[in-house]
Design a protein around this motif. Structure first.
Motif, short mmCIF file in Angstrom:
data_model
loop_
_atom_site.label_atom_id
_atom_site.label_comp_id
_atom_site.label_asym_id
_atom_site.label_seq_id
_atom_site.Cartn_x
_atom_site.Cartn_y
_atom_site.Cartn_z
N GLU A 127 0.83 -1.21 0.00
CA GLU A 127 0.00 0.00 0.00
C GLU A 127 0.87 1.25 0.00
O GLU A 127 0.61 2.21 -0.75
CB GLU A 127 -0.92 0.00 1.22
N ARG A 128 1.90 1.28 0.84
CA ARG A 128 2.78 2.45 0.91
C ARG A 128 3.47 2.69 -0.41
O ARG A 128 3.57 3.83 -0.89
CB ARG A 128 3.80 2.28 2.04
N ASP A 129 3.99 1.62 -1.01
CA ASP A 129 4.70 1.75 -2.29
C ASP A 129 3.77 2.25 -3.39
O ASP A 129 4.13 3.12 -4.19
CB ASP A 129 5.32 0.41 -2.68
N VAL A 130 2.57 1.67 -3.45
CA VAL A 130 1.59 2.06 -4.48
C VAL A 130 1.14 3.49 -4.26
O VAL A 130 1.04 4.28 -5.20
CB VAL A 130 0.40 1.08 -4.48
N ALA A 131 0.87 3.85 -2.99
CA ALA A 131 0.40 5.21 -2.68
C ALA A 131 1.44 6.25 -3.10
O ALA A 131 1.09 7.31 -3.63
CB ALA A 131 0.10 5.33 -1.19
N LYS A 132 2.71 5.94 -2.88
CA LYS A 132 3.77 6.88 -3.24
C LYS A 132 3.79 7.12 -4.76
O LYS A 132 3.91 8.26 -5.22
CB LYS A 132 5.13 6.32 -2.79
N GLY B 219 1.64 10.90 -9.51
CA GLY B 219 0.94 11.03 -10.78
C GLY B 219 0.81 9.76 -11.59
O GLY B 219 0.42 9.81 -12.76
N ARG B 220 1.11 8.60 -10.98
CA ARG B 220 1.01 7.34 -11.70
C ARG B 220 -0.40 6.76 -11.55
O ARG B 220 -1.13 7.09 -10.63
CB ARG B 220 2.04 6.33 -11.17
N THR B 221 -0.76 5.85 -12.47
CA THR B 221 -2.04 5.16 -12.43
C THR B 221 -1.80 3.66 -12.32
O THR B 221 -1.08 3.08 -13.14
CB THR B 221 -2.87 5.45 -13.70
N LEU B 222 -2.40 3.03 -11.31
CA LEU B 222 -2.21 1.60 -11.08
C LEU B 222 -3.12 0.78 -11.97
O LEU B 222 -4.32 1.02 -12.05
CB LEU B 222 -2.50 1.28 -9.61
N ARG C 299 -8.67 4.83 -0.89
CA ARG C 299 -9.90 5.54 -1.24
C ARG C 299 -9.97 5.83 -2.74
O ARG C 299 -10.32 6.92 -3.18
CB ARG C 299 -10.00 6.86 -0.45
N LEU C 300 -9.66 4.81 -3.52
CA LEU C 300 -9.66 4.96 -4.98
C LEU C 300 -10.79 4.14 -5.58
O LEU C 300 -10.95 2.96 -5.26
CB LEU C 300 -8.33 4.48 -5.58
N PRO C 301 -11.61 4.74 -6.46
CA PRO C 301 -12.62 3.95 -7.17
C PRO C 301 -11.95 2.96 -8.10
O PRO C 301 -10.75 3.05 -8.38
CB PRO C 301 -13.41 5.01 -7.94
N ILE C 302 -12.72 2.01 -8.59
CA ILE C 302 -12.20 0.93 -9.43
C ILE C 302 -12.79 1.05 -10.83
O ILE C 302 -14.00 1.16 -10.99
CB ILE C 302 -12.55 -0.43 -8.82
N LEU C 303 -11.92 1.03 -11.81
CA LEU C 303 -12.34 1.09 -13.21
C LEU C 303 -12.16 -0.30 -13.83
O LEU C 303 -11.05 -0.69 -14.16
CB LEU C 303 -11.53 2.13 -13.98
#
Length: 235
Positions: free
Chosen positions: A142-147, A152-155, A184-188
């Motif tokens: 989570e920490r790595d992805v949040a950073k 400005g990146r998109t997972l 707190r990110l919506p899912i596409l």
């Protein structure tokens, strides 16, 4: 089958010829990302020329009867979301990496061990996970992805965890729910039928694969809701 064999040989040559170019690109992040995506698009072009595998991308409607649809409360002001995609072939990786700006994927750690290309993937910011040691350290992930998202990146994540055959559904991994809820990110959701034309194994078939972007889901969506959305238009 002959076309498939020719494609695999051409792909091997393609990656060998691109390796020194990718190696040079490691000196600069933007150049590295551009070269890796261009190399991937080249692979897609080979699939189109040799095997006749094309694709078309479908987006959900943004207007109804000429009247813009109102946001449903799931959209963030910064436009960010986790893209959760069906995974059947390399095609959706090629397409998503090309059309989603500043994307990064969660991938198996072993991918980073590939000579030159693994270094380039690391330079791109792909997020490796070690599945061989059991449970992933989700808080660290989570920490790595949040950073990266803050930068400005998109997972982009393949919640089934592996490529699946047409007609099959693999259970979704709960890590997607954890990340979506904690960040707190919506899912596409994204569906595809690419496995009909570019299967994990076996003969490639000429035709037009479809990539379907489905309507956004909230961060607290259930695995069943996400699975239904991903598989709504998938083969």
């Amino acid at each position: 089958m002959l076309r498939t064999i020719i494609f695999k040989l051409a792909s091997a040559i393609h990656f060998v010829l691109w390796a020194p170019i990718i190696l040079v690109g490691l000196v600069n992040v933007r150049l590295n990302n551009f070269l890796v995506i261009t190399c991937a698009r080249g692979l897609g072009l080979l699939a189109r020329i040799i095997c006749g595998v094309k694709y078309v991308v479908h987006f959900p409607p943004t207007e109804e009867n000429g009247i813009p649809m109102l946001p449903n409360g799931n959209y963030r002001f910064d436009g960010k979301a986790i893209i959760a995609s069906k995974h059947m072939s390399l095609l959706e990786i090629i397409v998503l990496a090309h059309i989603v700006p500043n994307a990064f994927f969660i991938c198996k750690r072993e991918i980073m061990w590939f000579p030159i290309y693994g270094w380039a993937f690391w330079r791109m910011g792909l997020q490796p996970v070690n599945r061989s040691r059991g449970r992933t350290n989700m808080k660290k992930l989570e920490r790595d992805v949040a950073k990266k998202i803050m930068n400005g990146r998109t997972l982009i994540i393949f919640p089934e965890g592996t490529r699946v055959k047409p007609g099959n559904k693999a259970p979704l991994r709960r890590g997607l729910l954890f990340l979506a809820h904690e960040l707190r990110l919506p899912i596409l959701p994204v569906g595809t039928d690419s496995g009909l034309y570019w299967p994990k194994r076996g003969k490639m078939t000429a035709g037009t694969a479809n990539i379907y972007f489905e309507p956004m889901l909230p961060c607290n969506a259930s695995l069943e809701e996400i699975s239904d959305a991903i598989n709504r238009h998938s083969a």
